[in-house]
Write an enzyme that holds these catalytic residues in place. Structure first.
Site, PDB file in Angstrom:
ATOM      1  N   GLN A 148      -7.147 -23.256  19.008  1.00 29.68           N
ATOM      2  CA  GLN A 148      -5.983 -22.399  19.230  1.00 29.68           C
ATOM      3  C   GLN A 148      -4.838 -23.324  19.665  1.00 29.68           C
ATOM      4  O   GLN A 148      -4.764 -23.727  20.820  1.00 29.68           O
ATOM      5  CB  GLN A 148      -6.282 -21.360  20.297  1.00 29.68           C
TER       6      GLN A 148
ATOM      7  N   GLY B 212      -3.813 -10.210  22.054  1.00 29.04           N
ATOM      8  CA  GLY B 212      -4.514 -11.278  21.357  1.00 29.04           C
ATOM      9  C   GLY B 212      -3.597 -12.302  20.709  1.00 29.04           C
ATOM     10  O   GLY B 212      -2.369 -12.166  20.692  1.00 29.04           O
ATOM     11  N   HIS B 213      -4.229 -13.317  20.142  1.00 31.08           N
ATOM     12  CA  HIS B 213      -3.465 -14.420  19.551  1.00 31.08           C
ATOM     13  C   HIS B 213      -2.655 -13.974  18.329  1.00 31.08           C
ATOM     14  O   HIS B 213      -3.053 -13.099  17.579  1.00 31.08           O
ATOM     15  CB  HIS B 213      -4.383 -15.595  19.184  1.00 31.08           C
ATOM     16  N   ASN B 214      -1.483 -14.580  18.189  1.00 28.65           N
ATOM     17  CA  ASN B 214      -0.567 -14.351  17.057  1.00 28.65           C
ATOM     18  C   ASN B 214       0.053 -12.960  17.025  1.00 28.65           C
ATOM     19  O   ASN B 214       0.726 -12.601  16.049  1.00 28.65           O
ATOM     20  CB  ASN B 214      -1.249 -14.598  15.700  1.00 28.65           C
TER      21      ASN B 214
END
Length: 353
Positions: free
Chosen positions: A216, A257-259
């Site tokens: 990440q 969460g990511h993005n």
């Protein structure tokens, strides 16, 4: 409830001055010099308090109200007791929020644990390569990593951790125990106690011996005037960035969460979970304990009812609810039908008995 010592009443603002500052019209000019010292709900408001009313459903609460003034719109003014001065406004809740900020400015962001302190506490650790502008307060046990940059007027609370290379704008408050890493923070941002910003997103790929971690290496971008609640987590992007738009307010215990990309002036209530790579438009409101699927889009101005499960795209301006989330009118019809069927089965069972 008596006033507590955490937020004691202030010296007072005259009713006329308060009306001018919050954009309300004082109905009783003879009450101009009354002093307003605090805020209170209608049912227990006393002399020196200001309160507000939004509908006739609260009329009974006026029986015990002794406030020095009450905010309401023109349609509700006739039900206010004659002894209570009225401040007329088309947006009572908004005016009340302005009044609260004037009366209790210290309550608008987490308070300093060491209010008499200035500068960097000798019990904090600041890497020599970090750059702090003027009037930055760093409280005991805070850690600021290498090459971090913190703007003028910021406060870093006790035990907070600011990671290497993090950039924080001006006028921000990072409260006690919060962690900020791999992030760029705008101006006038509030991050409450225990929030976690910029840690790994949840990314794995199947491998011959189990799950393999996907690196990440993105960032978290938080724009100006964002507020992030206690113990909320915002993961950094996998390769792109996780972005929180200007003016968005995020409650406690939210997982992003990511993005994920969240637009401007959104409201996200406690215990919401938003899975990776979802796009949330401007002005979106998401009710508490809702789950939002990954890789979907929620359009500008959409509203999601509490405890909903959003599995697919939501068009702009729509109101959705339920599990799976669907247009609110359809969800309410389904609920009504289910209740009707349950009631019918109950009656049939009773007859058989």
């Amino acid at each position: 409830m008596e006033h507590n010592h955490f937020f004691p009443p202030r010296e007072g603002i005259s009713l006329a001055s308060l009306a001018t500052q919050i954009g309300a019209e004082l109905h009783d000019i003879g009450a101009s010099e009354r002093l307003i010292r605090s805020v209170a709900p209608v049912y227990r408001a006393k002399q020196g308090d200001i309160c507000y009313i939004l509908s006739r459903r609260s009329k009974q609460e006026l029986d015990t109200c002794e406030a020095s003034a009450i905010l309401c719109d023109k349609a509700l003014a006739p039900i206010i007791p004659a002894h209570i001065p009225v401040l007329l406004t088309s947006s009572p809740a908004t005016a009340f929020a302005f009044a609260g900020a004037l009366l209790f400015p210290s309550a608008m962001r987490p308070v300093a644990i060491s209010p008499a302190m200035s500068g960097v506490s000798p019990a904090a650790f600041v890497d020599p390569s970090a750059r702090l502008e003027a009037d930055v307060l760093v409280e005991p046990m805070a850690v600021i990593g290498a090459d971090a940059e913190i703007g003028e007027g910021c406060r870093i609370g006790p035990g907070a951790v600011i990671g290497a290379g993090v950039k924080i704008g001006r006028g921000c408050t990072i409260a006690g125990g919060a962690t900020v890493q791999s992030a760029l923070i705008g101006n006038n941002v509030i991050i409450h106690n225990g929030a976690r910003i910029g840690q790994d997103g949840f990314g794995y790929a199947p491998g011959p011996r189990g799950m393999l971690k996907i690196v990440q290496v993105g960032r978290v971008i938080i724009q100006d005037h964002v507020e992030i609640g206690a113990n909320t987590t915002i993961d950094r992007g996998t390769m792109d960035d996780t972005v929180i738009g200007e003016g968005t307010k995020i409650d406690n215990l939210v997982q992003i969460g990511h993005n994920v990309r969240i637009g401007r002036h959104c409201g996200i209530v406690a215990q919401v979970g938003i899975a990776g790579s979802t796009k949330v438009g401007d002005g979106v409101m998401i009710g508490g304990a809702s789950g939002v699927n990954g890789h979907i889009t929620i359009g500008d101005g959409a509203q999601i009812a509490a405890m909903s499960g959003v599995l697919a795209d939501v068009p702009p301006g729509e109101r959705y609810g339920g599990v799976p989330a669907r247009p609110l009118k359809d969800f309410l019809k389904d609920v009504a039908a289910s209740l009707s069927q349950a009631e019918s089965r109950k009656h049939k069972g009773g007859k058989n008995d």
